[in-house]
Structures are given as structure tokens and as C-alpha cells.
Design an enzyme around this catalytic site. Structure first.
Site, PDB file in Angstrom:
ATOM      1  N   ASP A  24       0.818  -1.220   0.000  1.00  0.00           N
ATOM      2  CA  ASP A  24       0.000   0.000   0.000  1.00  0.00           C
ATOM      3  C   ASP A  24       0.851   1.269   0.000  1.00  0.00           C
ATOM      4  OD1 ASP A  24      -2.454   1.304  -0.053  1.00  0.00           O
ATOM      5  OD2 ASP A  24      -2.554   1.462   2.131  1.00  0.00           O
ATOM      6  N   ASN A  72     -10.790  -3.124  -5.299  1.00  0.00           N
ATOM      7  CA  ASN A  72     -10.021  -2.180  -6.120  1.00  0.00           C
ATOM      8  C   ASN A  72     -10.637  -1.933  -7.504  1.00  0.00           C
ATOM      9  OD1 ASN A  72      -6.822  -3.234  -4.727  1.00  0.00           O
ATOM     10  ND2 ASN A  72      -8.033  -1.423  -4.213  1.00  0.00           N
TER      11      ASN A  72
HETATM   12  C1  IPE Z   1      -5.360  -2.735   0.105  1.00  0.00           C
HETATM   13  O1  IPE Z   1      -5.045  -1.431  -0.205  1.00  0.00           O
HETATM   14  C2  IPE Z   1      -5.413  -3.564  -1.145  1.00  0.00           C
HETATM   15  C3  IPE Z   1      -4.138  -3.765  -1.825  1.00  0.00           C
HETATM   16  C4  IPE Z   1      -2.989  -3.316  -1.426  1.00  0.00           C
HETATM   17  C5  IPE Z   1      -4.204  -4.567  -3.015  1.00  0.00           C
HETATM   18  P1  IPE Z   1      -6.181  -0.342  -0.463  1.00  0.00           P
HETATM   19  O2  IPE Z   1      -5.499   0.925  -0.718  1.00  0.00           O
HETATM   20  O3  IPE Z   1      -7.133  -0.839  -1.478  1.00  0.00           O
HETATM   21  O4  IPE Z   1      -6.920  -0.347   0.952  1.00  0.00           O
HETATM   22  P2  IPE Z   1      -7.839   0.770   1.633  1.00  0.00           P
HETATM   23  O5  IPE Z   1      -8.820   1.229   0.605  1.00  0.00           O
HETATM   24  O6  IPE Z   1      -6.931   1.872   2.072  1.00  0.00           O
HETATM   25  O7  IPE Z   1      -8.456   0.064   2.798  1.00  0.00           O
HETATM   26  C1  IPE Z   2      -1.590  -0.019  -3.389  1.00  0.00           C
HETATM   27  O1  IPE Z   2      -1.363   1.337  -3.459  1.00  0.00           O
HETATM   28  C2  IPE Z   2      -1.838  -0.653  -4.741  1.00  0.00           C
HETATM   29  C3  IPE Z   2      -3.225  -1.116  -4.939  1.00  0.00           C
HETATM   30  C4  IPE Z   2      -4.153  -1.120  -4.045  1.00  0.00           C
HETATM   31  C5  IPE Z   2      -3.541  -1.633  -6.255  1.00  0.00           C
HETATM   32  P1  IPE Z   2      -2.563   2.371  -3.518  1.00  0.00           P
HETATM   33  O2  IPE Z   2      -2.929   2.592  -4.932  1.00  0.00           O
HETATM   34  O3  IPE Z   2      -3.662   1.949  -2.632  1.00  0.00           O
HETATM   35  O4  IPE Z   2      -1.855   3.673  -2.956  1.00  0.00           O
HETATM   36  P2  IPE Z   2      -2.491   4.727  -1.962  1.00  0.00           P
HETATM   37  O5  IPE Z   2      -2.953   3.990  -0.762  1.00  0.00           O
HETATM   38  O6  IPE Z   2      -3.600   5.391  -2.701  1.00  0.00           O
HETATM   39  O7  IPE Z   2      -1.356   5.656  -1.682  1.00  0.00           O
HETATM   40 MG    MG Z   3      -4.128   2.311  -0.692  1.00  0.00          MG
END
Ligand code: IPE
Ligand code: IPE
Ligand code: MG
Length: 246
Positions: A24, A72
Site C-alpha cells: 500500500d 479495487n
Molecule cells: C489494500 O489497499 C489492497 C491492496 C494493497 C491490493 P487499499 O489501498 O485498497 O486499501 P484501503 O482502501 O486503504 O483500505
Molecule cells: C496499493 O497502493 C496498490 C493497490 C491497491 C492496487 P494504492 O494505490 O492503494 O496507494 P495509496 O494507498 O492510494 O497511496
Molecule cells: Mg491504498
């Protein structure tokens, strides 16, 4: 579990057999640099490569990463498309190096809705993986902990109705219906990116995992950060509901 003298020089540590990571912080990493969120995903894929190699070298047996959740899909279409393209590219390149490096790879999640080329690559990685024994990277793709438990329950119900299973289902028996069948539960779960939540990851498997949260955004994550998590894991007192030295 392997013992490893870690690079922070803090001494010898027990290495968890299975480490899980929620990848993340890619979007925020890019935003901080004035780049599109998708640039963060590309940087995150590179970090995964580095950390997976490091895990293999220090004796971790399984590394499970959360790359794309069932939730996602609610992101802007353009971002989802780019993530899928990156996964395609990543798997394509991984297929070429897996044989050289003897890396096993497994995709956990509902892959039935992914593009034909992604599904082909997944099949190919499965084929290659079946030839090796050793370090295994698990990539959670279109993965949701609840969806995983639900599909397990459905498949068990079908087996029961067809007389292929009995009513005395055990926890071990139920685990064999999960995407993670045959993989031991993670001892350590790491979430970089600053959030302190599970976001539908490995709900069944994390029953007794140690959680480690870090504010470092995933693309900035380094082997040193992983060492810190392992050092912290070694300081934890894992009781599993029992009493220490009782
Ligand atoms: C969790 O991250 C899912 C992945 C890393 C694939 P998200 O960015 O989707 O989680 P939330 O929305 O902050 O809970
Ligand atoms: C994790 O990074 C990757 C996926 C969930 C696909 P994010 O895209 O959630 O990055 P932030 O949390 O918005 O910074
Ligand atoms: Mg995220």
C-alpha cells in the site's frame, strides 16, 4: 524457520517461514512527486521484485503480497487498466526469470474474470512452479478474504451434497478449500503505507499472525525496513491463547 544475521547489525533473528505484505501507498508516493498514481504502481512493482529476491535470500519460504483486491475494481477505469497492464508485464517478465532463479509463484484470487493473456500467464507460472520446490511468491489478485471464505463454503457444500465430503469438517479441512490451500498461515503480516487496517486480506489465515505497520510508502520499502519488521517479530511474545512458561 531459518536464522539470519540481519543487515541492520542487530544480531541473529528467526526468519518467519511465511511473510504477508499489503502493498500500500503507491498512489501517495506518486502524488508526493507530482506524478500520476499509475507511476506509483510501476515503482511498487519494482519494489516487489527487490523484496521478493531479498526474502528468498534470507530464507523466507513464502511471501504473499496483496496486489489487487476485489474492492479495487471501484477505482477509476484508467487506473485499473494500468494496474492490469503492469501485472501482465510483470508476469511476462517473471516467467522468463522464474526458471533461472527457481522461484515458485502462485496467484491467489478469482482469476476467472481476468484478461485471457493474464490467465494464460497465470497458467504458465503454475506449470513452471510445479517443477520446483523452494521459495514461493504468492500474488493476491482480485483477492478478497470474504470472497475466499465464501467460495470455500460453496465448494464444500457442493462436495457434501455430492457425497465427496463429510459433515465433520475441521479447520484444516476447510483450509484446503481456500485459495491458499497447502500454504501455512503467515507468521508475520506487514502493512506499509501508514494505514492500520486489514482491508479484506487473509481474514482466515491471519488468525494468529503478528501485525507490523510502517509509515513507509510501499515504493520506498527496502530490505532494511523488512529487517526492522523481522526484528520486531522476534521481540513479540506469541502465546496463541496460552500462558507463557505456564
Ligand atoms: C489494500 O489497499 C489492497 C491492496 C494493497 C491490493 P487499499 O489501498 O485498497 O486499501 P484501503 O482502501 O486503504 O483500505
Ligand atoms: C496499493 O497502493 C496498490 C493497490 C491497491 C492496487 P494504492 O494505490 O492503494 O496507494 P495509496 O494507498 O492510494 O497511496
Ligand atoms: Mg491504498
Amino acid at each position: 524457520m531459518a536464522i539470519f544475521e540481519n543487515i541492520t547489525g542487530e544480531g541473529k533473528f528467526t526468519i518467519p517461514r511465511h511473510i504477508a505484505i499489503i502493498l500500500d501507498g503507491n498512489g501517495r508516493w506518486a502524488k508526493k512527486r507530482g506524478l500520476p498514481r499509475t507511476a506509483g504502481h510501476a515503482a511498487g512493482a519494482e519494489t516487489f521484485r527487490k523484496i521478493a529476491t531479498y526474502c528468498k535470500n534470507i530464507g523466507v519460504n513464502y511471501l504473499t503480497v496483496y496486489a489487487f483486491s476485489t474492492e479495487n475494481w471501484s477505482r477509476p477505469e484508467e487506473e485499473v487498466k494500468t494496474i492490469m497492464k503492469l501485472l501482465d508485464k510483470y508476469l511476462h517478465e517473471a516467467i522468463a526469470t522464474m526458471e533461472r532463479d527457481h522461484i515458485k509463484m502462485r496467484i491467489l484470487g478469482d482469476v476467472s474474470v481476468l484478461s485471457p493473456s493474464l490467465r494464460e500467464e497465470i497458467e504458465e507460472t503454475n506449470r513452471i512452479s510445479s517443477r520446483y520446490d523452494g521459495f514461493q511468491a504468492n500474488i493476491c489478485l482480485n483477492y478478497g478474504g470474504r470472497a475466499e471464505i465464501l467460495q470455500a463454503a460453496r465448494r464444500y457444500a457442493l462436495d457434501l451434497a455430492a457425497g465427496r465430503a463429510t459433515e465433520d469438517l475441521s479447520e484444516k479441512g476447510f483450509s484446503s478449500y481456500l485459495y491458499s490451500a497447502g500454504i501455512p498461515d503467515p507468521e508475520l503480516l506487514i502493512r506499509p503505507g501508514g494505514e492500520k487496517r486489514i482491508s479484506n486480506f487473509l481474514l482466515w489465515q491471519c488468525a494468529y499472525s503478528e501485525f507490523y505497520f510502517s509509515d513507509v510508502l510501499w515504493p520506498d520499502f527496502t530490505p532494511e525496513e523488512l529487517d526492522k519488521a523481522i526484528a520486531e517479530f522476534n521481540r513479540r511474545d506469541r502465546r496463541f491463547g496460552g500462558v507463557k512458561n505456564g
